[in-house]
Write a protein that holds these residues in place. Structure first.
Motif, PDB file in Angstrom:
ATOM      1  N   GLN A  74       9.358   5.776  -7.766  1.00  0.00           N
ATOM      2  CA  GLN A  74       7.973   5.328  -7.870  1.00  0.00           C
ATOM      3  C   GLN A  74       7.025   6.349  -7.243  1.00  0.00           C
ATOM      4  OE1 GLN A  74      10.287   2.657  -6.332  1.00  0.00           O
ATOM      5  NE2 GLN A  74      10.851   2.795  -8.484  1.00  0.00           N
ATOM      6  N   THR A  75       6.024   6.769  -8.027  1.00  0.00           N
ATOM      7  CA  THR A  75       4.957   7.614  -7.467  1.00  0.00           C
ATOM      8  C   THR A  75       3.732   6.737  -7.239  1.00  0.00           C
ATOM      9  OG1 THR A  75       4.094   8.062  -9.673  1.00  0.00           O
ATOM     10  CG2 THR A  75       5.730   9.624  -8.804  1.00  0.00           C
ATOM     11  N   GLU A  76       2.829   7.207  -6.419  1.00  0.00           N
ATOM     12  CA  GLU A  76       1.632   6.420  -6.055  1.00  0.00           C
ATOM     13  C   GLU A  76       0.720   6.176  -7.268  1.00  0.00           C
ATOM     14  OE1 GLU A  76       2.690   9.099  -4.470  1.00  0.00           O
ATOM     15  OE2 GLU A  76       2.940   8.614  -2.329  1.00  0.00           O
ATOM     16  N   SER A  77       0.884   6.984  -8.323  1.00  0.00           N
ATOM     17  CA  SER A  77       0.003   6.801  -9.491  1.00  0.00           C
ATOM     18  C   SER A  77       0.505   5.688 -10.408  1.00  0.00           C
ATOM     19  CB  SER A  77      -0.064   8.111 -10.287  1.00  0.00           C
ATOM     20  OG  SER A  77       1.264   8.485 -10.642  1.00  0.00           O
ATOM     21  N   TYR A  78       1.710   5.166 -10.129  1.00  0.00           N
ATOM     22  CA  TYR A  78       2.284   4.096 -10.965  1.00  0.00           C
ATOM     23  C   TYR A  78       1.606   2.772 -10.634  1.00  0.00           C
ATOM     24  CZ  TYR A  78       5.722   0.784 -12.825  1.00  0.00           C
ATOM     25  OH  TYR A  78       6.334  -0.243 -13.494  1.00  0.00           O
ATOM     26  N   TRP A  79       1.084   2.057 -11.658  1.00  0.00           N
ATOM     27  CA  TRP A  79       0.329   0.815 -11.440  1.00  0.00           C
ATOM     28  C   TRP A  79       1.235  -0.385 -11.227  1.00  0.00           C
ATOM     29  CZ3 TRP A  79      -4.417   0.872 -15.342  1.00  0.00           C
ATOM     30  CH2 TRP A  79      -5.230   1.944 -15.006  1.00  0.00           C
ATOM     31  N   GLY A  87      -0.724 -10.315  -3.066  1.00  0.00           N
ATOM     32  CA  GLY A  87      -1.536 -10.341  -1.833  1.00  0.00           C
ATOM     33  C   GLY A  87      -1.759  -8.937  -1.309  1.00  0.00           C
ATOM     34  N   LYS A  88      -0.708  -8.126  -1.298  1.00  0.00           N
ATOM     35  CA  LYS A  88      -0.840  -6.749  -0.819  1.00  0.00           C
ATOM     36  C   LYS A  88      -1.668  -5.907  -1.803  1.00  0.00           C
ATOM     37  CE  LYS A  88       1.724  -6.585   3.006  1.00  0.00           C
ATOM     38  NZ  LYS A  88       1.268  -6.175   4.333  1.00  0.00           N
ATOM     39  N   ARG A  89      -1.534  -6.203  -3.116  1.00  0.00           N
ATOM     40  CA  ARG A  89      -2.346  -5.457  -4.085  1.00  0.00           C
ATOM     41  C   ARG A  89      -3.827  -5.759  -3.886  1.00  0.00           C
ATOM     42  NH1 ARG A  89       0.651  -3.724  -8.995  1.00  0.00           N
ATOM     43  NH2 ARG A  89      -1.110  -4.349 -10.290  1.00  0.00           N
ATOM     44  N   VAL A  90      -4.162  -7.020  -3.617  1.00  0.00           N
ATOM     45  CA  VAL A  90      -5.573  -7.370  -3.359  1.00  0.00           C
ATOM     46  C   VAL A  90      -6.033  -6.722  -2.052  1.00  0.00           C
ATOM     47  CG1 VAL A  90      -7.162  -9.246  -2.818  1.00  0.00           C
ATOM     48  CG2 VAL A  90      -5.488  -9.524  -4.653  1.00  0.00           C
TER      49      VAL A  90
END
Ligand SMILES: NC(=O)c1ccc[n+]([C@@H]2O[C@H](COP(=O)([O-])OP(=O)(O)OC[C@H]3O[C@@H](n4cnc5c(N)ncnc54)[C@H](O)[C@@H]3O)[C@@H](O)[C@H]2O)c1
Ligand SMILES: O=c1ccn([C@@H]2O[C@H](COP(=O)(O)OP(=O)(O)O[C@H]3OC[C@@H](O)[C@H](O)[C@H]3O)[C@@H](O)[C@H]2O)c(=O)[nH]1
Length: 342
Positions: free
Chosen positions: A156-161, A176-179
């Motif tokens: 997983q790279t940081e650009s992966y949604w 919750g963490k995404r928000v």
């Protein structure tokens, strides 16, 4: 000074620090708030922060999964304060930095009260961002690899949604963490708050709750108790495990730099759960049984961080290998279980 966001846009300069900093009586110490500091990662972070005599550390924790025991060496220290506080309630302090770790990390605990978990991640992060805005503090959020869900991109790279179920039993934590990340970036763009987001991958080490249900703590406790190691089906799912001292080093580098992130912090060493069980068996109890048991819904099938960004912008990479870290955790568990080596 405007900060460089990961998407290249610059934002308004951060709010001026609290006027307190200009008062002639002001201590020049760095005032650091660690929410969730009585927990596993948080208490190791406090240990490192307290080594710097210019730091004053305040821990705010509701002891849902953390314990005062993890901080007993600092209670009463002139540069340390511990307050019982739930981050879903506002907190009025004068601080310069906020490490926002408050959130139950073990799936058993964050699924125990899903509504509280999402409140902690959303309202708790809102309260901490409000505090950062009021006093001009910089803030670091410990986000998670779970924002990638059951990843279709590997590593997983940081650009992966991500690939996240919005209504599953893990969504209270994953969404919750995404928000929380969304709120961090909105405060950054709208109010110029200095933010740092770490996407933490599976972390292990001393002071994990012995019965918190996470795989490394489960396997070590089971081996020491002579119980069968419970590999949850299919057993071929993978995780990558970062030792806690490496994790703390990464978090501190991120806080001290000017990167908003998100930045993956984890160990790219990837293992299946069967391989992990076999390693624990070999290192701790060669005659222990390994048994397959049922899993829970939405368990991610693979997880491995791409840490190129952390290497490049933080000059960070993990040093402790799994086979070096597990014995350190075994020693801690033996001590706490009263099973000192004969
Ligand atoms: N350990 C990991 O593998 C891992 C992986 C990814 C992300 N993280 C994140 O890192 C942070 C720390 O994780 P950890 O492993 O130390 O977990 P932990 O459960 O040991 O620590 C969390 C701490 O937060 C406190 N807390 C929980 N809800 C709170 C609330 N509403 N108000 C105040 N305090 C509250 C708990 O009492 C505990 O002390 C968490 O944000 C977690 O999501 C951990
Ligand atoms: O006894 C067990 C426990 C767990 N497992 C398996 O081990 C894997 C890891 O499970 P854990 O509960 O340790 O942790 P998870 O990977 O689900 O979440 C972890 O990483 C992401 C973080 O945000 C979470 O805070 C952290 O707990 C899962 O596939 C699970 O099914 C077992 O095989 N046996």
């Amino acid at each position: 000074m405007a900060t460089n966001s990961s998407n290249g846009t610059t934002t308004k300069p951060p709010p001026i620090p609290s006027p307190l900093r200009n008062s002639k009586f002001f201590q020049s110490n760095m005032r650091i708030l660690v929410t969730g500091g009585a927990g596993f990662i948080g208490s190791h972070l406090v240990d490192r922060l307290m080594q710097n005599e210019k730091n004053e550390v305040i821990v705010a924790d509701n002891y849902f999964t953390g314990s005062k025991d993890n901080l007993k060496k600092w209670i009463g220290h002139p540069r340390f304060e511990l307050i019982r506080h739930d981050v879903t309630e506002p907190l009025f302090l004068e601080v310069d930095q906020i490490y926002h770790l408050a959130c139950p990390a073990s799936p058993i605990f964050y699924k125990y009260n899903p509504v509280k978990t999402i409140k902690t991640n959303v309202i708790g992060t809102l309260n901490m961002l409000g505090l950062a805005k009021r006093v001009g503090a910089r803030i670091l959020l410990t986000s998670t690899s779970e924002v990638y869900g059951d990843p279709l991109v590997h590593p997983q790279t940081e650009s992966y949604w991500g690939n996240v179920n919005p209504i599953g039993v893990r969504s209270c934590y994953d969404e919750g963490k995404r928000v929380a990340e969304t709120l961090m970036f909105d405060y950054h763009r709208q109010h110029g708050i200095e933010i740092h987001i770490a996407r933490i991958f599976n972390t292990y080490g001393p002071r994990m709750n012995i019965d918190d249900g996470r795989v490394v703590s489960n396997f070590i406790a089971q081996a020491l108790r002579g119980e069968a190691l419970t590999v949850q089906k299919p057993g071929t799912q993978t995780r990558s495990f970062c030792y806690v001292s490496d994790m703390v080093d990464g978090l501190m580098r991120l806080m001290e730099g000017d990167q908003t992130g998100p930045i993956n912090i984890g160990n790219p060493g990837e293992f299946t759960m069967v391989e992990l069980a076999e390693t624990v068996k070999e290192l701790i109890k060669p005659d222990v049984e390994i048994k397959m048991v049922e899993n829970t819904p939405d368990d991610p099938r693979q997880r491995k961080p791409d840490i190129s960004k952390a290497k490049q912008v933080l000059g960070w990479e993990p040093k402790v290998k799994l086979r070096e870290g597990l014995p350190l955790m075994e020693e801690d568990f033996r001590l706490r279980l009263g099973l000192l080596k004969k």
